[in-house]
Design a protein around this motif. Structure first.
Motif, PDB file in Angstrom:
ATOM      1  N   HIS A  67       0.945  -1.134  -0.195  1.00 55.29           N
ATOM      2  CA  HIS A  67      -0.166  -0.034  -0.132  1.00 55.29           C
ATOM      3  C   HIS A  67       0.980   1.196   0.116  1.00 55.29           C
ATOM      4  O   HIS A  67       0.511   2.243   0.685  1.00 55.29           O
ATOM      5  CB  HIS A  67      -0.828   0.085   1.092  1.00 55.29           C
ATOM      6  CG  HIS A  67      -1.696  -1.336   1.128  1.00 55.29           C
ATOM      7  ND1 HIS A  67      -2.364  -1.727   2.507  1.00 55.29           N
ATOM      8  CD2 HIS A  67      -2.255  -1.806   0.332  1.00 55.29           C
ATOM      9  CE1 HIS A  67      -3.281  -2.655   2.137  1.00 55.29           C
ATOM     10  NE2 HIS A  67      -2.979  -2.827   1.018  1.00 55.29           N
ATOM     11  N   LYS A  68       1.930   1.053  -0.762  1.00 57.74           N
ATOM     12  CA  LYS A  68       2.694   2.342  -0.937  1.00 57.74           C
ATOM     13  C   LYS A  68       3.771   2.634   0.292  1.00 57.74           C
ATOM     14  O   LYS A  68       4.460   3.735   0.287  1.00 57.74           O
ATOM     15  CB  LYS A  68       2.186   3.699  -1.414  1.00 57.74           C
ATOM     16  CG  LYS A  68       1.496   3.332  -2.782  1.00 57.74           C
ATOM     17  CD  LYS A  68       0.840   4.812  -3.250  1.00 57.74           C
ATOM     18  CE  LYS A  68       0.086   4.422  -4.542  1.00 57.74           C
ATOM     19  NZ  LYS A  68      -0.367   5.816  -4.980  1.00 57.74           N
ATOM     20  N   ASN A  69       3.750   1.771   1.410  1.00 57.03           N
ATOM     21  CA  ASN A  69       4.424   2.119   2.460  1.00 57.03           C
ATOM     22  C   ASN A  69       5.571   0.933   2.472  1.00 57.03           C
ATOM     23  O   ASN A  69       5.073  -0.047   2.468  1.00 57.03           O
ATOM     24  CB  ASN A  69       3.520   2.146   3.889  1.00 57.03           C
ATOM     25  CG  ASN A  69       2.827   3.513   4.136  1.00 57.03           C
ATOM     26  OD1 ASN A  69       3.259   4.300   3.417  1.00 57.03           O
ATOM     27  ND2 ASN A  69       1.875   3.386   4.821  1.00 57.03           N
ATOM     28  N   ASP A 181       3.709   6.912   2.725  1.00 58.15           N
ATOM     29  CA  ASP A 181       2.732   7.855   2.563  1.00 58.15           C
ATOM     30  C   ASP A 181       2.952   9.206   3.698  1.00 58.15           C
ATOM     31  O   ASP A 181       2.057  10.128   3.603  1.00 58.15           O
ATOM     32  CB  ASP A 181       1.312   7.395   2.957  1.00 58.15           C
ATOM     33  CG  ASP A 181       1.317   6.862   4.559  1.00 58.15           C
ATOM     34  OD1 ASP A 181       2.213   7.044   5.374  1.00 58.15           O
ATOM     35  OD2 ASP A 181       0.466   6.026   4.748  1.00 58.15           O
ATOM     36  N   SER A 183       3.072   9.345   6.677  1.00 56.74           N
ATOM     37  CA  SER A 183       1.871   9.730   7.816  1.00 56.74           C
ATOM     38  C   SER A 183       2.608   9.829   9.080  1.00 56.74           C
ATOM     39  O   SER A 183       4.126   9.593   9.183  1.00 56.74           O
ATOM     40  CB  SER A 183       1.174   8.333   8.098  1.00 56.74           C
ATOM     41  OG  SER A 183       2.103   7.242   8.209  1.00 56.74           O
TER      42      SER A 183
END
Length: 594
Positions: A67-69, A181, A183
């Motif tokens: 998931h792009k992480n 991402d 975060s």
């Protein structure tokens, strides 16, 4: 390790067998993870990517991205979790706690020093030298760094908590974190706040100034380009909550991202305009009605690239279209300039051109010539002109032939030109009067020539040799060498044969072909430049891979069977002789045109 930007080498979806192996490796490295937690980290049906990168120090690192992480990174066959994983499962690693001002230094690439470690009432975690561990702040149990312990717990105590404690590999706010991402760490829960802050609050109030001074001493600073970012990363000891800092940073990060998006729009718009300009230029000046139908790949390679203005590079992947097929569809639907049709399965051709289109008729063809534009596409902007080396075959005197060369004072290991060898042998024959009186095309064999040039089975049979046979036997029994001379450089002499540029085709997956090119460095060619030139020629992705067992050599890998294009580039653009290229016979043979 990830303080400076890294270079992505490849990005591929993980295979089923590799997915199972990764899950087993994670379970072995972090046994506290349950089966359900493993399934969440490595799901069976969701896409998981394997990204291979080169960090600024040259180390090869493998990332596992979901998931792009990035979840884990593998260095020297050892797995390490990223902060994204540790925020979900903070207890899988032993943890060292430190003060918030230290975070600023960790982000800048420094290691955690023992004077900056906050020792809880339960004592330090039980670690051994080399164990993977995480770093947290006193106000939040969310880890902010990952590294390895430089010594065991007992050694830390015996040294009086002085020296380096954790060698930091990855930290919050570094480039590996930015690859995801971006975060922020989770909010500190009430329990951790009560345990972590209440008992230490009076210490913080009393030791505020001391801690700030200690933070400067407790880390080993390293210069890094991220210093300005790290100065904003910590607001000071007054704000112990990571989340409060992140709220400010989140706003700044959003502004920066918006700015970056604006910056990225500009090159895309410029490339779109350049693409349209080259397209119209090629249609008006290069393509004739008799050329139709014209393969779209041929149109791009032979016509559009040739119409690119000098000093500019045409790269479809940097445009908003990304693919030639999408660009041509836009030209067909939005501009009504051409009609593209799939004449054979998977192969598109331009079958019709609207020569009366106002946009096409109004275009003014630049006065630039193809000769000026083409080298820019092949070599790149600012690349110095390449001149092929001059390669000469030489011969070294062997121990067996040394008696034959003693009169010329040439000892074993002396390197000679073929003409010098011929002259020395001729002088030896004349000096010893070995020319056959009855037939001057033959040379009489004396004991020295017999030992040097004849096999044991020929000792009693061969009494004379022809001149050509004499010279060829002499060269065959000498050690072959070669000399390479690059323009403006001293000659380089080496023993053995010069390695040719090797071109081969390999299979990847079920029905995918890739072309591999080796030994470009031998001829003074930069593999990165050649890869870029090929990528523009054939509009296929290319990567550089290290050659196992070779320190300074890499191979170029490009999608598809591109042997024909590689041969044309090397021979036509770089002027490499045909005899120095191996594998051109493996090029696909074109069928007869119907």
């Amino acid at each position: 390790m990830f303080v400076r930007p890294f270079r992505v080498k490849s990005n591929t979806a993980i295979k089923g067998s590799d997915r199972r192996k990764l899950k087993a490796d994670i379970s072995s490295a972090f046994p506290s993870l349950s089966a359900d937690e493993l399934s969440e980290l490595v799901p069976n049906k969701e896409e998981l990517n394997v990204v291979k990168i080169y960090v600024h120090k040259g180390d090869s690192v493998t990332l596992y991205v979901l998931h792009k992480n990035p979840l884990f990174f593998e260095l020297e066959k050892r797995l390490y979790p990223t902060v994204y994983v540790l925020w979900r499962y903070p207890t899988i690693l032993p943890t060292f706690r430190t003060w918030p001002p230290v975070l600023q230094k960790l982000i800048g690439g420094a290691d955690l020093m023992l004077p900056g470690v906050v020792v809880p009432s339960s004592g330090l975690p039980d670690v051994k030298q080399g164990d993977c561990c995480s770093v947290t702040l006193v106000n939040n149990r969310a880890p902010v760094a990952v590294g390895t312990a430089t010594m065991s717990r007992d050694e830390m105590h015996s040294l009086g908590m002085k020296g380096r404690g954790v060698c930091v590999l990855h930290a919050y706010m570094d480039n590996l974190w930015a690859f995801g991402d971006k975060s922020a760490p989770p909010l500190p829960d009430a329990e951790s706040e009560g345990q972590g802050v209440k008992g230490e609050e009076y210490e913080v109030d009393e030791m505020e100034e001391e801690v700030e001074e200690e933070a400067e001493k407790c880390v080993e600073e390293e210069q890094s380009p991220c210093q300005t970012v790290t100065d904003q990363a910590c607001s000071g000891i007054e704000e112990l909550s990571l989340t409060e800092q992140e709220e400010e940073k989140g706003d700044k990060g959003n502004e920066e991202e918006e700015g970056n998006q604006d910056d990225q729009k500009m090159p895309q718009e410029i490339m779109d305009a350049l693409l349209l300009q080259c397209f119209l230029h090629a249609l008006k000046s290069k393509v004739k009605k008799t050329d139709l139908p014209l393969l779209t790949s041929t149109f791009l390679r032979n016509h559009m690239f040739a119409c690119c203005p000098s000093g500019k590079q045409l790269d479809i992947k940097k445009s908003s279209y990304k693919k030639l097929s999408k660009f041509l569809q836009a030209m067909q639907k939005q501009h009504n300039l051409v009609r593209v049709k799939e004449l054979t399965k998977g192969v598109e051709s331009i079958v019709e051109v609207d020569w009366k289109n106002p946009e096409l008729r109004s275009i003014k063809v630049p006065e630039e010539t193809d000769v000026e534009a083409t080298p820019v596409q092949d070599g790149g902007v600012g690349e110095p002109p390449y001149h092929p080396p001059e390669i000469t075959t030489l011969y070294s005197v062997s121990a067996r032939l040394e008696p034959l060369f003693l009169d010329a004072k040439k000892r074993k290991g002396t390197i000679l030109q073929p003409a010098e060898v011929r002259h020395i042998v001729t002088e030896y024959v004349k000096k010893n009067e070995l020319v056959d009186e009855n037939n001057k095309n033959y040379v009489t064999i004396n004991p020295t020539l017999c030992d040097c040039l004849l096999d044991k089975s020929e000792y009693q049979e061969v009494e004379s040799l022809k001149w050509d046979d004499l010279f060829s036997r002499t060269l065959e029994r000498m050690q072959e060498c070669y000399q390479v001379v690059f323009p403006g450089q001293a000659p380089i002499k080496k023993k053995g044969h010069i390695d040719p540029i090797d071109i081969s085709v390999a299979s990847r997956g079920s029905n995918k072909k890739v072309t591999l090119i080796k030994n470009l460095e031998v001829y003074g060619l930069d593999p990165a430049v050649v890869a870029t030139a090929l990528q523009r020629r054939v509009q296929a992705s290319s990567v550089l891979q290290p050659i196992p067992g070779s320190k300074d050599k890499v191979l170029v890998q490009i999608q598809g069977n591109q042997i024909h294009q590689v041969g044309n580039l090397l021979q036509d653009h770089y002027q490499i002789p045909r005899k120095c290229i191996q594998g051109l016979d493996k090029a696909p043979k074109g069928g007869k045109k119907k």
